[in-house]
Write a protein that holds these residues in place. Structure first.
Motif, PDB file in Angstrom:
ATOM      1  N   PHE A   1      -4.786 -13.159 -10.775  1.00 16.18           N
ATOM      2  CA  PHE A   1      -5.663 -12.352  -9.925  1.00 16.18           C
ATOM      3  C   PHE A   1      -4.844 -11.558  -8.937  1.00 16.18           C
ATOM      4  CE2 PHE A   1      -9.421 -14.493 -11.375  1.00 16.18           C
ATOM      5  CZ  PHE A   1     -10.413 -13.551 -11.151  1.00 16.18           C
ATOM      6  N   GLU A   2      -5.244 -10.301  -8.733  1.00 17.39           N
ATOM      7  CA  GLU A   2      -4.718  -9.545  -7.609  1.00 17.39           C
ATOM      8  C   GLU A   2      -5.673  -9.797  -6.446  1.00 17.39           C
ATOM      9  OE1 GLU A   2      -2.331  -5.744  -8.884  1.00 17.39           O
ATOM     10  OE2 GLU A   2      -4.396  -5.513  -9.503  1.00 17.39           O
ATOM     11  N   ALA A   3      -5.126  -9.742  -5.221  1.00 17.26           N
ATOM     12  CA  ALA A   3      -5.975  -9.975  -4.054  1.00 17.26           C
ATOM     13  C   ALA A   3      -7.161  -9.010  -4.048  1.00 17.26           C
ATOM     14  CB  ALA A   3      -5.152  -9.815  -2.778  1.00 17.26           C
ATOM     15  N   ASN A   4      -6.969  -7.816  -4.615  1.00 22.32           N
ATOM     16  CA  ASN A   4      -8.038  -6.811  -4.616  1.00 22.32           C
ATOM     17  C   ASN A   4      -9.197  -7.150  -5.558  1.00 22.32           C
ATOM     18  OD1 ASN A   4      -7.242  -6.092  -7.229  1.00 22.32           O
ATOM     19  ND2 ASN A   4      -6.076  -4.308  -6.570  1.00 22.32           N
ATOM     20  N   GLY A   5      -9.100  -8.275  -6.264  1.00 24.24           N
ATOM     21  CA  GLY A   5     -10.242  -8.742  -7.051  1.00 24.24           C
ATOM     22  C   GLY A   5     -10.160  -8.503  -8.544  1.00 24.24           C
TER      23      GLY A   5
ATOM     24  N   PRO B   1       5.248  -7.943  -9.979  1.00 28.14           N
ATOM     25  CA  PRO B   1       4.889  -6.667  -9.347  1.00 28.14           C
ATOM     26  C   PRO B   1       3.413  -6.322  -9.548  1.00 28.14           C
ATOM     27  CG  PRO B   1       6.861  -6.409 -10.699  1.00 28.14           C
ATOM     28  CD  PRO B   1       6.305  -7.763 -10.998  1.00 28.14           C
ATOM     29  N   THR B   2       2.888  -5.504  -8.652  1.00 37.67           N
ATOM     30  CA  THR B   2       1.501  -5.023  -8.704  1.00 37.67           C
ATOM     31  C   THR B   2       1.200  -4.334 -10.035  1.00 37.67           C
ATOM     32  OG1 THR B   2       1.661  -4.628  -6.365  1.00 37.67           O
ATOM     33  CG2 THR B   2      -0.125  -3.508  -7.498  1.00 37.67           C
ATOM     34  N   GLY B   3      -0.022  -4.471 -10.498  1.00 37.31           N
ATOM     35  CA  GLY B   3      -0.432  -3.807 -11.751  1.00 37.31           C
ATOM     36  C   GLY B   3      -0.830  -4.849 -12.770  1.00 37.31           C
ATOM     37  N   VAL B   4      -1.977  -4.611 -13.376  1.00 37.30           N
ATOM     38  CA  VAL B   4      -2.563  -5.585 -14.282  1.00 37.30           C
ATOM     39  C   VAL B   4      -1.605  -5.972 -15.414  1.00 37.30           C
ATOM     40  CG1 VAL B   4      -4.421  -5.889 -15.952  1.00 37.30           C
ATOM     41  CG2 VAL B   4      -4.872  -4.825 -13.749  1.00 37.30           C
ATOM     42  N   LYS B   5      -0.886  -4.977 -15.942  1.00 40.83           N
ATOM     43  CA  LYS B   5      -0.054  -5.298 -17.110  1.00 40.83           C
ATOM     44  C   LYS B   5       0.987  -6.376 -16.776  1.00 40.83           C
ATOM     45  CE  LYS B   5       2.858  -1.334 -16.278  1.00 40.83           C
ATOM     46  NZ  LYS B   5       2.575   0.070 -16.219  1.00 40.83           N
TER      47      LYS B   5
ATOM     48  N   VAL C   1       7.165  -3.649   1.756  1.00 40.60           N
ATOM     49  CA  VAL C   1       6.736  -2.260   1.538  1.00 40.60           C
ATOM     50  C   VAL C   1       6.977  -1.919   0.077  1.00 40.60           C
ATOM     51  CG1 VAL C   1       7.325  -1.626   3.904  1.00 40.60           C
ATOM     52  CG2 VAL C   1       8.987  -1.210   2.082  1.00 40.60           C
ATOM     53  N   ARG C   2       6.129  -1.027  -0.478  1.00 38.79           N
ATOM     54  CA  ARG C   2       6.317  -0.594  -1.870  1.00 38.79           C
ATOM     55  C   ARG C   2       5.691   0.794  -2.055  1.00 38.79           C
ATOM     56  NH1 ARG C   2       1.236  -1.226  -4.115  1.00 38.79           N
ATOM     57  NH2 ARG C   2       1.961  -0.646  -6.182  1.00 38.79           N
ATOM     58  N   PRO C   3       6.282   1.580  -2.968  1.00 42.81           N
ATOM     59  CA  PRO C   3       5.652   2.873  -3.237  1.00 42.81           C
ATOM     60  C   PRO C   3       4.381   2.627  -4.029  1.00 42.81           C
ATOM     61  CG  PRO C   3       7.534   2.526  -4.708  1.00 42.81           C
ATOM     62  CD  PRO C   3       7.479   1.327  -3.806  1.00 42.81           C
ATOM     63  N   SER C   4       3.301   3.325  -3.669  1.00 41.75           N
ATOM     64  CA  SER C   4       2.057   3.182  -4.428  1.00 41.75           C
ATOM     65  C   SER C   4       2.257   3.736  -5.827  1.00 41.75           C
ATOM     66  CB  SER C   4       0.957   3.959  -3.705  1.00 41.75           C
ATOM     67  OG  SER C   4      -0.075   4.267  -4.616  1.00 41.75           O
ATOM     68  N   GLY C   5       1.548   3.156  -6.780  1.00 40.11           N
ATOM     69  CA  GLY C   5       1.583   3.685  -8.136  1.00 40.11           C
ATOM     70  C   GLY C   5       0.460   4.681  -8.374  1.00 40.11           C
ATOM     71  N   THR C   6      -0.459   4.803  -7.432  1.00 34.71           N
ATOM     72  CA  THR C   6      -1.636   5.641  -7.671  1.00 34.71           C
ATOM     73  C   THR C   6      -1.826   6.753  -6.641  1.00 34.71           C
ATOM     74  OG1 THR C   6      -3.037   4.200  -6.342  1.00 34.71           O
ATOM     75  CG2 THR C   6      -2.906   3.685  -8.682  1.00 34.71           C
ATOM     76  N   GLU C   7      -1.106   6.679  -5.523  1.00 35.36           N
ATOM     77  CA  GLU C   7      -1.261   7.688  -4.468  1.00 35.36           C
ATOM     78  C   GLU C   7       0.118   8.052  -3.961  1.00 35.36           C
ATOM     79  OE1 GLU C   7      -4.016   7.249  -0.952  1.00 35.36           O
ATOM     80  OE2 GLU C   7      -4.347   5.354  -1.948  1.00 35.36           O
TER      81      GLU C   7
ATOM     82  N   VAL D   1       3.602   5.293   0.749  1.00 37.24           N
ATOM     83  CA  VAL D   1       4.271   3.989   0.702  1.00 37.24           C
ATOM     84  C   VAL D   1       3.321   2.999   1.366  1.00 37.24           C
ATOM     85  CG1 VAL D   1       6.218   2.655   1.591  1.00 37.24           C
ATOM     86  CG2 VAL D   1       6.585   4.967   0.722  1.00 37.24           C
ATOM     87  N   ARG D   2       3.086   1.868   0.708  1.00 36.87           N
ATOM     88  CA  ARG D   2       2.172   0.885   1.280  1.00 36.87           C
ATOM     89  C   ARG D   2       2.942  -0.180   2.063  1.00 36.87           C
ATOM     90  NH1 ARG D   2      -2.493   2.566  -0.576  1.00 36.87           N
ATOM     91  NH2 ARG D   2      -2.747   3.060  -2.783  1.00 36.87           N
ATOM     92  N   VAL D   3       2.325  -0.628   3.150  1.00 40.03           N
ATOM     93  CA  VAL D   3       2.917  -1.662   3.995  1.00 40.03           C
ATOM     94  C   VAL D   3       1.944  -2.831   4.040  1.00 40.03           C
ATOM     95  CG1 VAL D   3       3.591  -2.230   6.362  1.00 40.03           C
ATOM     96  CG2 VAL D   3       4.060   0.056   5.444  1.00 40.03           C
TER      97      VAL D   3
ATOM     98  N   GLY E   1       0.273   6.669 -14.886  1.00 38.96           N
ATOM     99  CA  GLY E   1       0.701   5.631 -13.938  1.00 38.96           C
ATOM    100  C   GLY E   1       0.117   4.276 -14.280  1.00 38.96           C
ATOM    101  N   THR E   2       0.074   3.375 -13.299  1.00 38.08           N
ATOM    102  CA  THR E   2      -0.383   2.005 -13.548  1.00 38.08           C
ATOM    103  C   THR E   2      -1.801   1.958 -14.108  1.00 38.08           C
ATOM    104  OG1 THR E   2      -0.819   1.976 -11.179  1.00 38.08           O
ATOM    105  CG2 THR E   2       0.939   0.562 -11.949  1.00 38.08           C
ATOM    106  N   ALA E   3      -2.603   2.976 -13.779  1.00 39.56           N
ATOM    107  CA  ALA E   3      -3.978   2.944 -14.291  1.00 39.56           C
ATOM    108  C   ALA E   3      -4.250   4.187 -15.134  1.00 39.56           C
ATOM    109  CB  ALA E   3      -4.939   2.844 -13.122  1.00 39.56           C
TER     110      ALA E   3
HETATM  111  C1  16G Z   1      -4.030   0.201 -10.223  1.00 38.22           C
HETATM  112  C2  16G Z   1      -3.874  -1.090 -10.954  1.00 38.22           C
HETATM  113  C3  16G Z   1      -4.188  -2.253 -10.054  1.00 38.22           C
HETATM  114  C4  16G Z   1      -3.355  -2.189  -8.811  1.00 38.22           C
HETATM  115  C5  16G Z   1      -3.485  -0.844  -8.145  1.00 38.22           C
HETATM  116  C6  16G Z   1      -2.456  -0.700  -7.054  1.00 38.22           C
HETATM  117  C7  16G Z   1      -4.334  -1.466 -13.287  1.00 38.22           C
HETATM  118  C8  16G Z   1      -5.356  -1.368 -14.374  1.00 38.22           C
HETATM  119  N1  16G Z   1      -4.762  -1.129 -12.093  1.00 38.22           N
HETATM  120  O1  16G Z   1      -5.364   0.424  -9.858  1.00 38.22           O
HETATM  121  O2  16G Z   1      -3.897  -3.413 -10.751  1.00 38.22           O
HETATM  122  O3  16G Z   1      -3.732  -3.176  -7.895  1.00 38.22           O
HETATM  123  O4  16G Z   1      -3.219   0.173  -9.087  1.00 38.22           O
HETATM  124  O5  16G Z   1      -2.498   0.571  -6.530  1.00 38.22           O
HETATM  125  O6  16G Z   1      -3.197  -1.829 -13.508  1.00 38.22           O
HETATM  126  P1  16G Z   1      -1.303   1.133  -5.688  1.00 38.22           P
HETATM  127  O7  16G Z   1      -0.073   1.125  -6.556  1.00 38.22           O
HETATM  128  O8  16G Z   1      -1.740   2.482  -5.256  1.00 38.22           O
HETATM  129  O9  16G Z   1      -1.136   0.204  -4.518  1.00 38.22           O
END
Ligand code: 16G
Ligand code: MG
Length: 546
Positions: free
Chosen positions: A373-377, A354-358, A501-507, A510-512, A29-31
């Motif tokens: 920068f992402e708001a999360n730092g 879109p969210t994600g460092v890349k 709203v968006r589907p999480s890339g890591t869990e 759906v995030r709001v 996934g994103t990470a």
């Molecule tokens: C990953 C991403 C981060 C993003 C987060 C969102 C990388 C290295 N890390 O940790 O940038 O903010 O996912 O998580 O890309 P989410 O998709 O669960 O909201």
């Protein structure tokens, strides 16, 4: 053929040492890959194999980082780092997912298919840099990864415990033959710290800046490495380190905890108006905060860092008289006030991705100087090569005015405080400290630049998060039908309302996100939007509430 024999051996090692025990699907996934550490050994082994193929395909050193960042201690994860410190290219994420999920018997065949589809010359050398965080599962998982690298005769350099951004830095240094710096820990410390100290040597008029920070290391690698920095920073910056590894990783501390809970971490003494920072479990994210005289907590997150840094860089660019375009890249999570302030007051162009460092990193490269920068730092600053050359040559250009040359010199030194390869909490901290020092600002001064709109994040459990699909940098929802309309209707009831709203890339959620002119309204809007998601996108369990 030689490679067939090698792939068969790789398959045998898989069976004998790192077998795939459970038929459980995992996805890059994103990470990278993340999950319970005990389920991942075979994945690490296979990522070692893939890192070798990637290295051969690119003719360059590749990184393999073992970390699950801000996740709990029992999780772990692995991500590959491309030659210039970027995240693994998207087209290979699919290959990684395929390779991680085939049975041990299919491994040799899958490796052969990859070398054919990617046109990889197996006679080329391969080199992989490996780093890991402080999790108790990391040494054995790193071992599995290294077994994968050696099974395909790749060269390994194991850096041991390092932050994620340090590994990105080493990979970049190696692939630029040292032009970016030395691919060693000492090289990394030296580059950042000597630039930082040089900028510190200049006087500031305003004495409101106090050279001291209270550092929350999330009980992870950030604390380990900050001790190294502290030893070298001397009195240029006093750093008091807490959550230094004696407690549980990321537990009630760290950047993610502070950002999400909007409160200070545990085990850190609270002193009014002192400057606090928290980093996450692999030290690629940073959040600043302070407590005022009334014990009220104030957070300065990635948006604040981005505006502080972009504003200062813009000033130096103007002062130096160089014609360089500077832009800021944010995501939909950026507070609406930060976007307004940076675009309207500071007149810096803003892009949303879109969210994600890349995504952020890629977009930032379009500017001569790109701040993201992402708001999360998570974030950094990237400079185009031509821009760098111009900046570095200006101080010696006698055709320019003294003040222009001085500003260019400052800019050139500032470049060396920054880890351009990826967001780096410690480098970002030194950058913020440099700007605050130059401006002579207290935390209150920084905070006073604009007021955040109150906001709320929620997550909604759904059967299948892929049901929710978005466009326009995640700001509009295109599926399920009707959900965006419902969101628009809800938002229109609130002053300064905004939600997406968006589907999480890591869990599996759906995030709001919602913001509005008061906290109560932001909370209410988030719950209403969350309920719309729950009813229209297959919510599981109770609808969300606060
Ligand atoms: C990953 C991403 C981060 C993003 C987060 C969102 C990388 C290295 N890390 O940790 O940038 O903010 O996912 O998580 O890309 P989410 O998709 O669960 O909201
Ligand atoms: Mg992280």
């Amino acid at each position: 053929m030689e490679e067939d024999r090698m792939f068969v051996t790789a398959g045998e090692v898989a069976v004998s040492k790192h077998p795939r025990l459970k038929d459980k699907f995992v996805q890059y996934g994103t990470a990278g890959f993340r999950g319970r550490a005990e389920d991942l050994e075979h994945v690490f082994y296979r990522m070692g194999l893939l890192a070798v193929l990637r290295s051969k395909a690119k003719g360059a050193t590749i990184g393999m980082m073992i970390t699950a960042s801000h996740n709990p201690e029992h999780d772990n994860g692995v991500k590959l780092v491309d030659p210039h410190g970027e995240m693994l290219v998207q087209s290979w994420e699919g290959l990684a997912t395929t390779l991680a999920n085939v049975s041990d018997n299919e491994l040799a065949k899958t490796l052969s298919e990859i070398i054919v589809s990617e046109g990889i010359d197996m006679t080329k050398p391969a080199s992989v840099f490996v780093g890991r965080d402080t999790r108790s599962s990391s040494p054995s998982l790193a071992r599995a990864g290294i077994d994968g690298i050696t099974a395909l005769s790749g060269l390994v350099k194991d850096f041991g415990v390092v932050t994620t951004p340090m590994l990105h830095y080493f990979v970049t240094c190696q692939n630029t033959q040292g032009a970016y710096g030395l691919a060693t820990e000492e090289g990394y410390y030296n580059k950042l710290i000597s630039a930082f100290k040089k900028l510190r040597a200049e006087k500031t008029e305003n004495k409101k800046y106090i050279p001291k920070v209270i550092f929350d290391g999330a009980n992870g690698v950030g604390a380990v490495k900050m001790k190294e920095f502290k030893a070298r920073l001397g009195d240029s910056l006093i750093v008091e380190i807490f959550n230094d590894g004696n407690g549980i990783l990321n537990h009630l501390c760290g950047a993610d905890f502070v950002k999400v809970q909007q409160k200070p971490p545990q085990n850190v003494p609270l002193v009014p108006n002192a400057r606090y920072v928290s980093v996450d479990g692999d030290a690629d994210r940073i959040i600043y905060y302070y407590i005022d005289d009334q014990q009220q907590f104030h957070m300065l997150d990635g948006d604040r860092i981005a505006t502080l840094v972009a504003g200062y860089l813009m000033e130096l660019v103007k002062e130096s008289g160089l014609s360089l375009n500077l832009g800021l890249v944010q995501t939909a999570y950026a507070n609406g006030s930060s976007t307004n302030y940076i675009s309207k007051t500071l007149k810096v162009p803003v892009a949303c991705v879109p969210t994600g460092v890349k995504h952020l990193h890629h977009k930032a490269l379009e500017f001569d100087i790109g701040v993201y920068f992402e708001a999360n730092g998570h974030g950094t600053v990237v400079f185009k090569q031509a821009a760098l050359e111009l900046i570095k040559s200006t101080p010696a250009d006698l055709g320019r005015r003294d003040n222009e040359r001085a500003a260019a010199e400052r800019l050139a030194t500032l470049v060396d405080v920054i880890n351009q390869t990826v967001g780096d909490a410690i480098s970002d901290m030194l950058l913020v400290e440099t700007v605050l020092h130059a401006r002579g600002w207290s935390m209150e001064d920084w905070k006073a630049t604009y007021s955040d709109l109150p906001n709320r994040l929620l997550k909604v459990l759904v059967k299948d998060r892929e049901v929710v699909q978005t466009t326009d940098a995640e700001r509009k929802c295109v599926s399920p039908t009707g959900l965006q309309n419902a969101i628009d209707c809800l938002v229109s009831k609130y002053s300064e309302g905004r939600a997406f709203v968006r589907p999480s890339g890591t869990e599996d959620v759906v995030r709001v996100y919602a913001e509005a002119s008061t906290q109560a309204e932001a909370d209410k809007l988030a719950v209403e939007v969350g309920r719309a998601v729950h009813s229209m996108a297959g919510g599981v369990g109770d609808p969300p509430s606060l």
